[in-house]
Write a protein that holds these residues in place. Structure first.
Motif, PDB file in Angstrom:
ATOM      1  N   TRP A 208       0.848  -1.199   0.000  1.00 27.24           N
ATOM      2  CA  TRP A 208       0.000   0.000   0.000  1.00 27.24           C
ATOM      3  C   TRP A 208       0.874   1.236   0.000  1.00 27.24           C
ATOM      4  N   SER A 209       0.344   2.308  -0.569  1.00 25.16           N
ATOM      5  CA  SER A 209       1.065   3.573  -0.629  1.00 25.16           C
ATOM      6  C   SER A 209       1.134   4.195   0.759  1.00 25.16           C
ATOM      7  N   ASP A 210       2.075   5.116   0.951  1.00 23.16           N
ATOM      8  CA  ASP A 210       2.262   5.731   2.256  1.00 23.16           C
ATOM      9  C   ASP A 210       1.021   6.474   2.735  1.00 23.16           C
ATOM     10  N   ASP A 211       0.237   7.041   1.788  1.00 21.99           N
ATOM     11  CA  ASP A 211      -0.977   7.760   2.193  1.00 21.99           C
ATOM     12  C   ASP A 211      -2.145   6.820   2.461  1.00 21.99           C
ATOM     13  N   ARG A 212      -1.942   5.526   2.203  1.00 17.96           N
ATOM     14  CA  ARG A 212      -2.948   4.482   2.457  1.00 17.96           C
ATOM     15  C   ARG A 212      -4.225   4.654   1.642  1.00 17.96           C
ATOM     16  N   ARG A 213      -4.129   5.388   0.542  1.00 17.71           N
ATOM     17  CA  ARG A 213      -5.316   5.582  -0.286  1.00 17.71           C
ATOM     18  C   ARG A 213      -5.024   5.467  -1.790  1.00 17.71           C
ATOM     19  N   SER A 214      -3.893   5.982  -2.240  1.00 16.97           N
ATOM     20  CA  SER A 214      -3.704   6.153  -3.680  1.00 16.97           C
ATOM     21  C   SER A 214      -3.359   4.875  -4.440  1.00 16.97           C
ATOM     22  N   PHE A 215      -2.772   3.862  -3.771  1.00 13.62           N
ATOM     23  CA  PHE A 215      -2.409   2.640  -4.491  1.00 13.62           C
ATOM     24  C   PHE A 215      -2.356   1.463  -3.531  1.00 13.62           C
ATOM     25  N   HIS A 216      -2.920   0.328  -3.974  1.00 11.34           N
ATOM     26  CA  HIS A 216      -2.898  -0.910  -3.191  1.00 11.34           C
ATOM     27  C   HIS A 216      -2.626  -2.096  -4.112  1.00 11.34           C
ATOM     28  N   ALA A 217      -1.989  -3.114  -3.564  1.00 12.72           N
ATOM     29  CA  ALA A 217      -1.679  -4.310  -4.352  1.00 12.72           C
ATOM     30  C   ALA A 217      -1.623  -5.527  -3.441  1.00 12.72           C
ATOM     31  N   SER A 218      -1.776  -6.698  -4.035  1.00 14.26           N
ATOM     32  CA  SER A 218      -1.626  -7.949  -3.287  1.00 14.26           C
ATOM     33  C   SER A 218      -1.269  -9.055  -4.266  1.00 14.26           C
ATOM     34  N   ALA A 219      -0.549 -10.037  -3.753  1.00 14.38           N
ATOM     35  CA  ALA A 219      -0.174 -11.215  -4.549  1.00 14.38           C
ATOM     36  C   ALA A 219      -0.357 -12.434  -3.667  1.00 14.38           C
ATOM     37  N   SER A 220      -1.145 -13.404  -4.131  1.00 19.22           N
ATOM     38  CA  SER A 220      -1.498 -14.568  -3.315  1.00 19.22           C
ATOM     39  C   SER A 220      -1.261 -15.862  -4.078  1.00 19.22           C
ATOM     40  N   TYR A 221      -1.147 -16.944  -3.319  1.00 19.62           N
ATOM     41  CA  TYR A 221      -1.073 -18.258  -3.944  1.00 19.62           C
ATOM     42  C   TYR A 221      -1.931 -19.240  -3.148  1.00 19.62           C
ATOM     43  N   GLY A 222      -2.412 -20.234  -3.862  1.00 19.08           N
ATOM     44  CA  GLY A 222      -3.122 -21.351  -3.265  1.00 19.08           C
ATOM     45  C   GLY A 222      -2.456 -22.627  -3.718  1.00 19.08           C
ATOM     46  N   HIS A 223      -3.035 -23.759  -3.340  1.00 22.53           N
ATOM     47  CA  HIS A 223      -2.447 -25.045  -3.725  1.00 22.53           C
ATOM     48  C   HIS A 223      -2.329 -25.185  -5.238  1.00 22.53           C
ATOM     49  N   ASP A 224      -3.338 -24.737  -5.975  1.00 23.85           N
ATOM     50  CA  ASP A 224      -3.343 -24.946  -7.419  1.00 23.85           C
ATOM     51  C   ASP A 224      -3.517 -23.662  -8.223  1.00 23.85           C
ATOM     52  N   PHE A 225      -3.127 -22.521  -7.671  1.00 24.74           N
ATOM     53  CA  PHE A 225      -3.218 -21.272  -8.425  1.00 24.74           C
ATOM     54  C   PHE A 225      -2.373 -20.192  -7.759  1.00 24.74           C
ATOM     55  N   SER A 226      -2.096 -19.145  -8.536  1.00 25.81           N
ATOM     56  CA  SER A 226      -1.518 -17.909  -8.028  1.00 25.81           C
ATOM     57  C   SER A 226      -2.297 -16.763  -8.650  1.00 25.81           C
ATOM     58  N   VAL A 227      -2.422 -15.653  -7.916  1.00 24.93           N
ATOM     59  CA  VAL A 227      -3.213 -14.520  -8.391  1.00 24.93           C
ATOM     60  C   VAL A 227      -2.636 -13.250  -7.794  1.00 24.93           C
ATOM     61  N   ALA A 228      -2.652 -12.176  -8.569  1.00 28.85           N
ATOM     62  CA  ALA A 228      -2.151 -10.891  -8.086  1.00 28.85           C
ATOM     63  C   ALA A 228      -3.028  -9.785  -8.644  1.00 28.85           C
ATOM     64  N   ALA A 229      -3.104  -8.676  -7.912  1.00 22.33           N
ATOM     65  CA  ALA A 229      -3.914  -7.543  -8.338  1.00 22.33           C
ATOM     66  C   ALA A 229      -3.322  -6.255  -7.796  1.00 22.33           C
ATOM     67  N   ALA A 230      -3.532  -5.163  -8.524  1.00 25.55           N
ATOM     68  CA  ALA A 230      -3.071  -3.843  -8.092  1.00 25.55           C
ATOM     69  C   ALA A 230      -4.057  -2.809  -8.617  1.00 25.55           C
ATOM     70  N   THR A 231      -4.299  -1.769  -7.831  1.00 19.98           N
ATOM     71  CA  THR A 231      -5.261  -0.753  -8.244  1.00 19.98           C
ATOM     72  C   THR A 231      -4.820   0.634  -7.827  1.00 19.98           C
ATOM     73  N   HIS A 232      -5.196   1.620  -8.613  1.00 24.86           N
ATOM     74  CA  HIS A 232      -5.020   3.015  -8.234  1.00 24.86           C
ATOM     75  C   HIS A 232      -6.214   3.387  -7.365  1.00 24.86           C
ATOM     76  N   GLY A 233      -6.077   3.225  -6.063  1.00 25.73           N
ATOM     77  CA  GLY A 233      -7.180   3.508  -5.163  1.00 25.73           C
ATOM     78  C   GLY A 233      -7.016   2.798  -3.837  1.00 25.73           C
TER      79      GLY A 233
END
Length: 315
Positions: A208-233
């Motif tokens: 997350w961005s320092d202001d905790r509002r302008s940008f957020h992201a995450s990257a996750s994995y499970g047993h049979d998949f991986s997924v990532a996302a990022a947003t301006h917000g």
């Protein structure tokens, strides 16, 4: 988080011993669940007619199914965006290979609590870590910077990296740290948004961005998949866009159907992931030249199992 720009400080001696002890216990206890074969079914992305994941342009999403090699992403999944704390995975990866036992313990703590102070300390000693990891895993959208928090990456790279780690070693210390992440980060921010809210997730790295509002992201994995996302917000927006991009009760597209058994002997056949292997073998050499060539390779090539066993395997 991007992290502050103040000079890095060293952890107190007592804290280092505590971190080392806790990290050792965490890795030992978490490795077994990661090796388990039973897990919730992978989430299924909603795709447009052209095969891309449906999401607003503000948001970038990538997904890969481990068992079939099925990959889907938003049209902008290769856009190099602020790496935030997602790039701590790449710093830690380098430290787990080249660092001292004390530094490896710090790297685990950094991933679990997204600790900026540790990240600054480790990156000051290993400023090559992000670019070296990007080169090792063919992460073409990932670029280190003078300050780790100004580095960039993409959701496509995050997914490619996590899938590679799972293939190499399901109990890799990076994966273990993500699977045992703290509910609250070192700076007091809740680590509970974005891709971590999808069913079947085992481990996640958030940013997350320092202001905790302008940008957020995450990257996750499970047993049979991986997924990532990022947003301006904000975090809630990322969670909303991720949840909207995946359909309940869907089905991952299967690899092409295998032909009948090979010859009269009935030798077993398999769908060899040719494009994935070729990309891993030569894709990183000169992307402007090799990328178009890799794209010409069929995603799967049916062949007898004994032949496939002698060929390079996906990493």
């Amino acid at each position: 988080m991007t992290g502050s720009h103040r000079a890095p400080s060293r952890l107190p001696r007592v804290s280092r011993r505590v971190v080392a002890a806790v990290s050792t216990a965490v890795i030992a206890s978490a490795a077994a669940p990661l090796l388990a074969t039973s897990a919730a079914a992978a989430p299924v992305p909603r795709t447009n007619p052209n095969g891309t994941i449906s999401a607003p342009g503000r948001t970038q999403i990538s997904f890969e199914h481990t068992l079939t090699g099925f990959h889907a992403g938003t049209a902008n999944e290769h856009e190099s965006r602020p790496g935030l704390s997602i790039v701590k995975m790449y710093i830690a990866d380098y430290v787990f290979t080249h660092g001292t036992p004390e530094e490896k313990a710090q790297a685990t703590q950094m991933l679990r609590t997204s600790d900026d102070r540790i990240a600054s300390q480790l990156y000051a000693k290993y400023p090559q870590s992000i670019n070296a990891t990007a080169s090792a895993y063919g992460l073409r959208d990932t670029h280190g910077a003078a300050h780790w928090g100004n580095s960039t990456t993409s959701t496509a790279d995050s997914v490619k990296y996590l899938e590679a780690k799972k293939r190499q070693n399901p109990a890799d210390p990076v994966l273990v740290a993500l699977a045992t992440a703290s509910p609250v980060a070192a700076d007091g921010y809740a680590q509970n948004f974005g891709t971590s809210t999808l069913p079947g997730v085992i481990g996640t790295k958030w940013g997350w961005s320092d202001d905790r509002r302008s940008f957020h992201a995450s990257a996750s994995y499970g047993h049979d998949f991986s997924v990532a996302a990022a947003t301006h917000g904000p975090a809630a927006q990322l969670t909303h866009d991720v949840q909207s991009a995946f359909a309940p009760g869907g089905h991952i597209p299967a690899p092409p159907a295998l032909p009948t058994p090979f010859g009269s002997a009935g030798i077993p056949m398999m769908n060899y992931p040719a494009r994935q292997v070729v990309d891993q073998q030569v894709g990183h050499i000169a992307p402007p030249v090799t990328d178009p060539l890799v794209a010409l390779v069929p995603e799967y090539v049916p062949m007898p199992q004994p032949v496939a066993d002698f060929l390079p395997q996906p990493r």
